[in-house]
Design a protein around this motif. Sequence first.
Motif, PDB file in Angstrom:
ATOM      1  N   PRO A  75       0.827  -1.216   0.000  1.00  0.00           N
ATOM      2  CA  PRO A  75       0.000   0.000   0.000  1.00  0.00           C
ATOM      3  C   PRO A  75       0.862   1.267   0.000  1.00  0.00           C
ATOM      4  CG  PRO A  75      -0.734  -1.547   1.696  1.00  0.00           C
ATOM      5  CD  PRO A  75       0.561  -2.071   1.161  1.00  0.00           C
ATOM      6  N   VAL A  76       0.290   2.350  -0.506  1.00  0.00           N
ATOM      7  CA  VAL A  76       0.982   3.633  -0.562  1.00  0.00           C
ATOM      8  C   VAL A  76       1.397   4.070   0.838  1.00  0.00           C
ATOM      9  CG1 VAL A  76       0.724   6.079  -1.146  1.00  0.00           C
ATOM     10  CG2 VAL A  76      -0.198   4.334  -2.664  1.00  0.00           C
ATOM     11  N   GLY A  77       0.529   3.867   1.816  1.00  0.00           N
ATOM     12  CA  GLY A  77       0.842   4.246   3.191  1.00  0.00           C
ATOM     13  C   GLY A  77       2.078   3.539   3.728  1.00  0.00           C
ATOM     14  N   THR A  78       2.298   2.319   3.297  1.00  0.00           N
ATOM     15  CA  THR A  78       3.480   1.574   3.735  1.00  0.00           C
ATOM     16  C   THR A  78       4.747   2.236   3.210  1.00  0.00           C
ATOM     17  OG1 THR A  78       2.220  -0.479   3.817  1.00  0.00           O
ATOM     18  CG2 THR A  78       4.623  -0.680   3.670  1.00  0.00           C
ATOM     19  N   VAL A  79       4.721   2.660   1.954  1.00  0.00           N
ATOM     20  CA  VAL A  79       5.887   3.335   1.375  1.00  0.00           C
ATOM     21  C   VAL A  79       6.121   4.656   2.092  1.00  0.00           C
ATOM     22  CG1 VAL A  79       6.863   4.367  -0.712  1.00  0.00           C
ATOM     23  CG2 VAL A  79       5.587   2.222  -0.867  1.00  0.00           C
ATOM     24  N   LYS A  80       5.071   5.413   2.344  1.00  0.00           N
ATOM     25  CA  LYS A  80       5.211   6.688   3.051  1.00  0.00           C
ATOM     26  C   LYS A  80       5.793   6.476   4.446  1.00  0.00           C
ATOM     27  CE  LYS A  80       1.562   9.294   0.764  1.00  0.00           C
ATOM     28  NZ  LYS A  80       0.304  10.028   0.954  1.00  0.00           N
ATOM     29  N   THR A  81       5.313   5.451   5.123  1.00  0.00           N
ATOM     30  CA  THR A  81       5.806   5.159   6.461  1.00  0.00           C
ATOM     31  C   THR A  81       7.276   4.768   6.432  1.00  0.00           C
ATOM     32  OG1 THR A  81       3.612   4.476   7.170  1.00  0.00           O
ATOM     33  CG2 THR A  81       5.457   3.710   8.509  1.00  0.00           C
ATOM     34  N   ARG A  82       7.674   3.955   5.470  1.00  0.00           N
ATOM     35  CA  ARG A  82       9.074   3.546   5.365  1.00  0.00           C
ATOM     36  C   ARG A  82       9.974   4.756   5.123  1.00  0.00           C
ATOM     37  NH1 ARG A  82       8.358  -1.868   1.559  1.00  0.00           N
ATOM     38  NH2 ARG A  82       7.394  -3.154   3.174  1.00  0.00           N
ATOM     39  N   VAL A  83       9.555   5.635   4.231  1.00  0.00           N
ATOM     40  CA  VAL A  83      10.354   6.839   3.961  1.00  0.00           C
ATOM     41  C   VAL A  83      10.417   7.715   5.204  1.00  0.00           C
ATOM     42  CG1 VAL A  83      10.432   8.991   2.622  1.00  0.00           C
ATOM     43  CG2 VAL A  83       9.951   6.821   1.477  1.00  0.00           C
ATOM     44  N   HIS A  84       9.289   7.896   5.854  1.00  0.00           N
ATOM     45  CA  HIS A  84       9.243   8.728   7.064  1.00  0.00           C
ATOM     46  C   HIS A  84      10.205   8.212   8.126  1.00  0.00           C
ATOM     47  CE1 HIS A  84       7.743  10.937  10.522  1.00  0.00           C
ATOM     48  NE2 HIS A  84       7.587   9.775  11.132  1.00  0.00           N
ATOM     49  N   TYR A  85      10.102   6.935   8.452  1.00  0.00           N
ATOM     50  CA  TYR A  85      10.951   6.379   9.506  1.00  0.00           C
ATOM     51  C   TYR A  85      12.419   6.342   9.097  1.00  0.00           C
ATOM     52  CZ  TYR A  85       6.996   5.310  12.421  1.00  0.00           C
ATOM     53  OH  TYR A  85       5.889   5.428  13.212  1.00  0.00           O
ATOM     54  N   ALA A  86      12.695   6.138   7.826  1.00  0.00           N
ATOM     55  CA  ALA A  86      14.086   6.157   7.365  1.00  0.00           C
ATOM     56  C   ALA A  86      14.684   7.545   7.550  1.00  0.00           C
ATOM     57  CB  ALA A  86      14.163   5.735   5.899  1.00  0.00           C
ATOM     58  N   LEU A  87      13.978   8.570   7.103  1.00  0.00           N
ATOM     59  CA  LEU A  87      14.489   9.927   7.229  1.00  0.00           C
ATOM     60  C   LEU A  87      14.577  10.354   8.694  1.00  0.00           C
ATOM     61  CD1 LEU A  87      12.779  11.643   4.171  1.00  0.00           C
ATOM     62  CD2 LEU A  87      15.095  10.741   4.362  1.00  0.00           C
ATOM     63  N   ARG A  88      13.621   9.917   9.493  1.00  0.00           N
ATOM     64  CA  ARG A  88      13.674  10.222  10.916  1.00  0.00           C
ATOM     65  C   ARG A  88      14.904   9.572  11.556  1.00  0.00           C
ATOM     66  NH1 ARG A  88       9.152   8.473  15.244  1.00  0.00           N
ATOM     67  NH2 ARG A  88      10.396   6.595  15.227  1.00  0.00           N
ATOM     68  N   SER A  89      15.185   8.322  11.168  1.00  0.00           N
ATOM     69  CA  SER A  89      16.380   7.640  11.690  1.00  0.00           C
ATOM     70  C   SER A  89      17.643   8.366  11.276  1.00  0.00           C
ATOM     71  CB  SER A  89      16.447   6.203  11.173  1.00  0.00           C
ATOM     72  OG  SER A  89      15.381   5.453  11.661  1.00  0.00           O
ATOM     73  N   LEU A  90      17.691   8.822  10.044  1.00  0.00           N
ATOM     74  CA  LEU A  90      18.875   9.519   9.554  1.00  0.00           C
ATOM     75  C   LEU A  90      19.064  10.856  10.274  1.00  0.00           C
ATOM     76  CD1 LEU A  90      18.605   8.769   5.738  1.00  0.00           C
ATOM     77  CD2 LEU A  90      20.181   7.737   7.382  1.00  0.00           C
ATOM     78  N   ARG A  91      17.972  11.551  10.569  1.00  0.00           N
ATOM     79  CA  ARG A  91      18.077  12.824  11.288  1.00  0.00           C
ATOM     80  C   ARG A  91      18.607  12.631  12.698  1.00  0.00           C
ATOM     81  NH1 ARG A  91      12.978  13.795   9.190  1.00  0.00           N
ATOM     82  NH2 ARG A  91      12.068  13.438  11.243  1.00  0.00           N
ATOM     83  N   ARG A  92      18.370  11.463  13.291  1.00  0.00           N
ATOM     84  CA  ARG A  92      18.790  11.209  14.676  1.00  0.00           C
ATOM     85  C   ARG A  92      20.244  10.744  14.766  1.00  0.00           C
ATOM     86  NH1 ARG A  92      13.492   8.208  17.186  1.00  0.00           N
ATOM     87  NH2 ARG A  92      12.184  10.051  17.229  1.00  0.00           N
ATOM     88  N   LEU A  93      20.877  10.491  13.647  1.00  0.00           N
ATOM     89  CA  LEU A  93      22.278  10.083  13.674  1.00  0.00           C
ATOM     90  C   LEU A  93      23.137  11.244  14.159  1.00  0.00           C
ATOM     91  CD1 LEU A  93      22.569   8.119  10.317  1.00  0.00           C
ATOM     92  CD2 LEU A  93      22.543   7.171  12.625  1.00  0.00           C
ATOM     93  N   PRO A  94      24.262  10.943  14.794  1.00  0.00           N
ATOM     94  CA  PRO A  94      25.144  12.045  15.202  1.00  0.00           C
ATOM     95  C   PRO A  94      25.658  12.800  13.989  1.00  0.00           C
ATOM     96  CG  PRO A  94      26.113   9.892  15.717  1.00  0.00           C
ATOM     97  CD  PRO A  94      24.752   9.650  15.140  1.00  0.00           C
ATOM     98  N   ASP A  95      26.015  14.056  14.206  1.00  0.00           N
ATOM     99  CA  ASP A  95      26.535  14.874  13.102  1.00  0.00           C
ATOM    100  C   ASP A  95      27.757  14.196  12.490  1.00  0.00           C
ATOM    101  OD1 ASP A  95      24.710  16.906  13.257  1.00  0.00           O
ATOM    102  OD2 ASP A  95      25.885  18.037  14.728  1.00  0.00           O
ATOM    103  N   VAL A  96      27.768  14.188  11.158  1.00  0.00           N
ATOM    104  CA  VAL A  96      28.914  13.636  10.428  1.00  0.00           C
ATOM    105  C   VAL A  96      29.403  14.684   9.464  1.00  0.00           C
ATOM    106  CG1 VAL A  96      28.288  11.226  10.631  1.00  0.00           C
ATOM    107  CG2 VAL A  96      27.359  12.558   8.761  1.00  0.00           C
ATOM    108  N   ALA A  97      30.678  14.868   9.384  1.00  0.00           N
ATOM    109  CA  ALA A  97      31.240  15.825   8.420  1.00  0.00           C
ATOM    110  C   ALA A  97      32.741  15.774   8.487  1.00  0.00           C
ATOM    111  CB  ALA A  97      30.750  17.233   8.679  1.00  0.00           C
TER     112      ALA A  97
END
Length: 180
Positions: free
Chosen positions: A158-180
């Motif tokens: 379902p479309v909602g499943t794809v939206k949820t996967r993208v949401h949680y992936a981006l949320r996980s990436l935002r919570r990673l420590p700063d990298v640079a």
Amino acid sequence: MDDIACSPRCAGLCTRDGLAAVLAGQYGLLHWRAVRALGDAGLAEHAVQETLLRAWRACAGFDARKGSLRTWLLAIEHNVVVDIVRARVARPGEVGWEDVTERCGAAPGDEDVADEVAGELLVADLLARLPESQRAAVVEVVLRDRAYQEVAADFGVPVGTVKTRVHYALRSLRRLPDVA
């Protein structure tokens, strides 16, 4: 809050003593179950508050012949948790790739070749940290700029499943420590 006269089938939540007894005896269980179901302490607190509010509103309709006060509260909480999960799935939140690049310290458009290569390696490293289903969704929706509907059709979900996967992936990436 003034104590009011309860009906014969009342749960006792309409009095100070009744509400205090429920809080003392049931709050821990309600909160634990909500955290377990939702995976977030803040949402769990909201779920418990909503559960107690709904129980307070329906206090006069409690029927001890159908089950204990605890069972009644757990049934109300179950409905609250289902409502919260459905709301989160229906609207997982809009997050753009800018959020990820901002977190990484990269700014689109102002890179030379070396920075571009480093950025691609960083993105590859970040994507490698995600579960496969989330990584595939991010690659298709964010990096390849495809519509959620197209990706959902390709994945057979379902479309909602794809939206949820993208949401949680981006949320996980935002919570990673700063990298640079």
